[in-house]
Design a protein around this motif. Structure first.
Motif, PDB file in Angstrom:
ATOM      1  N   SER A  12     -18.858  12.633  15.189  1.00 23.63           N
ATOM      2  CA  SER A  12     -19.015  11.198  15.394  1.00 23.63           C
ATOM      3  C   SER A  12     -20.021  10.628  14.383  1.00 23.63           C
ATOM      4  N   GLY A  13     -19.585   9.621  13.633  1.00 28.24           N
ATOM      5  CA  GLY A  13     -20.459   8.992  12.659  1.00 28.24           C
ATOM      6  C   GLY A  13     -20.626   9.756  11.361  1.00 28.24           C
ATOM      7  N   LEU A  14     -19.904  10.878  11.184  1.00 25.05           N
ATOM      8  CA  LEU A  14     -20.047  11.697   9.973  1.00 25.05           C
ATOM      9  C   LEU A  14     -18.890  11.461   9.018  1.00 25.05           C
ATOM     10  N   ARG A  15     -19.102  11.852   7.766  1.00 32.39           N
ATOM     11  CA  ARG A  15     -18.065  11.788   6.733  1.00 32.39           C
ATOM     12  C   ARG A  15     -17.551  13.205   6.490  1.00 32.39           C
ATOM     13  N   VAL A  16     -16.244  13.393   6.634  1.00 32.18           N
ATOM     14  CA  VAL A  16     -15.637  14.722   6.594  1.00 32.18           C
ATOM     15  C   VAL A  16     -14.609  14.788   5.469  1.00 32.18           C
ATOM     16  N   LEU A  17     -14.654  15.877   4.715  1.00 31.16           N
ATOM     17  CA  LEU A  17     -13.700  16.105   3.630  1.00 31.16           C
ATOM     18  C   LEU A  17     -12.904  17.377   3.925  1.00 31.16           C
ATOM     19  N   GLY A  18     -11.582  17.291   3.857  1.00 29.37           N
ATOM     20  CA  GLY A  18     -10.721  18.462   3.922  1.00 29.37           C
ATOM     21  C   GLY A  18     -10.267  18.808   2.522  1.00 29.37           C
ATOM     22  N   LEU A  19     -10.384  20.073   2.141  1.00 29.39           N
ATOM     23  CA  LEU A  19     -10.087  20.491   0.775  1.00 29.39           C
ATOM     24  C   LEU A  19      -9.034  21.590   0.790  1.00 29.39           C
ATOM     25  N   GLY A  20      -8.025  21.478  -0.085  1.00 27.01           N
ATOM     26  CA  GLY A  20      -6.916  22.420  -0.104  1.00 27.01           C
ATOM     27  C   GLY A  20      -5.729  21.806   0.619  1.00 27.01           C
ATOM     28  N   TYR A  21      -5.319  22.464   1.718  1.00 27.81           N
ATOM     29  CA  TYR A  21      -4.317  21.872   2.608  1.00 27.81           C
ATOM     30  C   TYR A  21      -4.889  21.937   4.019  1.00 27.81           C
ATOM     31  N   ALA A  22      -5.796  21.020   4.293  1.00 22.91           N
ATOM     32  CA  ALA A  22      -6.534  21.017   5.560  1.00 22.91           C
ATOM     33  C   ALA A  22      -6.016  19.984   6.539  1.00 22.91           C
ATOM     34  N   THR A  23      -5.018  19.179   6.149  1.00 29.07           N
ATOM     35  CA  THR A  23      -4.572  18.086   7.004  1.00 29.07           C
ATOM     36  C   THR A  23      -4.093  18.518   8.392  1.00 29.07           C
ATOM     37  N   PRO A  24      -3.478  19.719   8.581  1.00 30.37           N
ATOM     38  CA  PRO A  24      -3.104  20.094   9.951  1.00 30.37           C
ATOM     39  C   PRO A  24      -4.305  20.181  10.899  1.00 30.37           C
ATOM     40  N   TYR A  25      -5.502  20.352  10.335  1.00 30.85           N
ATOM     41  CA  TYR A  25      -6.694  20.536  11.162  1.00 30.85           C
ATOM     42  C   TYR A  25      -7.593  19.296  11.199  1.00 30.85           C
ATOM     43  N   LEU A  26      -7.176  18.220  10.546  1.00 31.66           N
ATOM     44  CA  LEU A  26      -8.013  17.031  10.465  1.00 31.66           C
ATOM     45  C   LEU A  26      -7.658  15.958  11.486  1.00 31.66           C
ATOM     46  N   GLY A  27      -6.571  16.140  12.222  1.00 27.27           N
ATOM     47  CA  GLY A  27      -6.152  15.124  13.175  1.00 27.27           C
ATOM     48  C   GLY A  27      -7.229  14.739  14.176  1.00 27.27           C
ATOM     49  N   PRO A  28      -7.821  15.700  14.919  1.00 24.21           N
ATOM     50  CA  PRO A  28      -8.862  15.334  15.884  1.00 24.21           C
ATOM     51  C   PRO A  28     -10.103  14.754  15.217  1.00 24.21           C
ATOM     52  N   VAL A  29     -10.344  15.137  13.961  1.00 24.70           N
ATOM     53  CA  VAL A  29     -11.521  14.655  13.231  1.00 24.70           C
ATOM     54  C   VAL A  29     -11.352  13.191  12.841  1.00 24.70           C
ATOM     55  N   HIS A  30     -10.152  12.838  12.418  1.00 29.30           N
ATOM     56  CA  HIS A  30      -9.889  11.520  11.841  1.00 29.30           C
ATOM     57  C   HIS A  30     -10.156  10.391  12.825  1.00 29.30           C
ATOM     58  N   VAL A  31      -9.930  10.622  14.098  1.00 30.05           N
ATOM     59  CA  VAL A  31     -10.098   9.554  15.085  1.00 30.05           C
ATOM     60  C   VAL A  31     -11.554   9.392  15.517  1.00 30.05           C
ATOM     61  N   ILE A  32     -12.434  10.318  15.097  1.00 33.32           N
ATOM     62  CA  ILE A  32     -13.830  10.280  15.544  1.00 33.32           C
ATOM     63  C   ILE A  32     -14.794  10.029  14.392  1.00 33.32           C
ATOM     64  N   ALA A  33     -14.540  10.679  13.254  1.00 36.64           N
ATOM     65  CA  ALA A  33     -15.475  10.615  12.130  1.00 36.64           C
ATOM     66  C   ALA A  33     -15.560   9.215  11.549  1.00 36.64           C
ATOM     67  N   GLU A  34     -16.675   8.918  10.891  1.00 34.00           N
ATOM     68  CA  GLU A  34     -16.824   7.632  10.210  1.00 34.00           C
ATOM     69  C   GLU A  34     -15.792   7.487   9.097  1.00 34.00           C
ATOM     70  N   ARG A  35     -15.576   8.573   8.356  1.00 36.81           N
ATOM     71  CA  ARG A  35     -14.588   8.575   7.278  1.00 36.81           C
ATOM     72  C   ARG A  35     -14.043   9.981   7.106  1.00 36.81           C
ATOM     73  N   THR A  36     -12.736  10.082   6.845  1.00 35.77           N
ATOM     74  CA  THR A  36     -12.086  11.374   6.620  1.00 35.77           C
ATOM     75  C   THR A  36     -11.294  11.313   5.326  1.00 35.77           C
ATOM     76  N   LEU A  37     -11.479  12.329   4.476  1.00 29.63           N
ATOM     77  CA  LEU A  37     -10.759  12.430   3.213  1.00 29.63           C
ATOM     78  C   LEU A  37     -10.034  13.761   3.156  1.00 29.63           C
ATOM     79  N   ALA A  38      -8.904  13.776   2.456  1.00 24.96           N
ATOM     80  CA  ALA A  38      -8.147  15.023   2.263  1.00 24.96           C
ATOM     81  C   ALA A  38      -7.807  15.137   0.787  1.00 24.96           C
ATOM     82  N   PHE A  39      -8.481  16.060   0.099  1.00 23.71           N
ATOM     83  CA  PHE A  39      -8.233  16.294  -1.326  1.00 23.71           C
ATOM     84  C   PHE A  39      -7.344  17.516  -1.487  1.00 23.71           C
TER      85      PHE A  39
END
Length: 244
Positions: free
Chosen positions: A36-63
């Motif tokens: 909550s309130g954090l900025r999270v970066l997924g690197l590689g192919y992390a999108t399957p694991y970013l779903g729960p993060v995206h709705v809570i984090a301040e910002r979510t990126l997937a590179f």
């Protein structure tokens, strides 16, 4: 052979990929905690694991790297994914609080440069969740899954790599004790395999999942200073004056 994004999407859409997602996701989010309130970066192919993060984090990126390709993510709303060189990410220093690496470290030519750039973009005290194939596991020997491609690692190899790039491992888990078999009968036993492997600390898990913290200072080797030897003044014998 490098995997592209189509192969990765197809794997996670399969029954084996669904079980993998559940097991690995549990390990990742067990370390990640609240974002909550954090900025999270997924690197590689992390999108399957970013779903729960995206709705809570301040910002979510997937590179995603160019050698793999990129897909639009998430499926609705503004896209948070981008094509990027994982060793030269288009982010300023200390830009994110958490980095999740999945299908990343094992596929790059220079793992040291990758982790050095992760260190650069993390905030002081930021954390990295690293998912890497275990070289002692069966999954690294089967190219029928994404974890059978690239360079697998032993625990000691990962420890040395993180020490070199100024990361301190804080937590370590193993995942995917079940064999990478697509049979639905085998997949139904996945939970039992995980409980057995974790309970007995068996060495043949498919993946390492590591929680590491960014170190702020590089340890400096202290050289022993050699003290100069103090020399006593030389004694010079002076002949006594002759009488008279």
């Amino acid at each position: 052979m490098r995997l592209d994004v189509t192969d990765l999407r197809a794997f996670y859409a399969s029954p084996l990929g669904g079980v993998t997602h559940r097991i690995v996701g549990r390990a990742i989010h067990g370390f990640l905690g609240s974002v909550s309130g954090l900025r999270v970066l997924g690197l590689g192919y992390a999108t399957p694991y970013l779903g729960p993060v995206h709705v809570i984090a301040e910002r979510t990126l997937a590179f995603m790297p160019a050698t793999q390709g990129v897909v639009n993510w998430p499926g609705s709303g503004r896209s948070c994914s981008a094509l990027a060189d994982p060793t030269m990410m288009p982010l300023p220093e200390a830009a994110v609080d958490r980095v999740i690496l999945v299908h990343a470290l094992e596929s790059v030519e220079s793992p040291t440069e990758l982790l050095q750039d992760v260190w650069r973009v993390l905030t002081p005290g930021g954390r990295m969740i690293l998912v890497v194939p275990n070289r002692r596991g069966v999954w690294a020997r089967r190219d029928a899954t994404p974890f059978g491609h690239g360079q697998p690692y032993s625990r000691s190899q990962l420890t040395r790599l993180m020490r070199t790039t100024q990361f301190s491992p804080e937590g370590w888990a193993e995942a995917l004790y079940m064999p990478p078999v697509r049979s639905r009968v085998w997949l139904q036993t996945a939970g039992a395999w995980e409980r057995l492997g974790t309970g007995l600390s068996l060495p043949f898990a498919g993946l390492h999942v590591v929680d590491a913290t960014k170190q702020l200072y590089r340890p400096v080797a202290v050289q022993r200073v050699r003290r100069a030897t103090r020399l006593a003044p030389a004694r010079v014998l002076v002949p006594a004056p002759s009488p008279g």
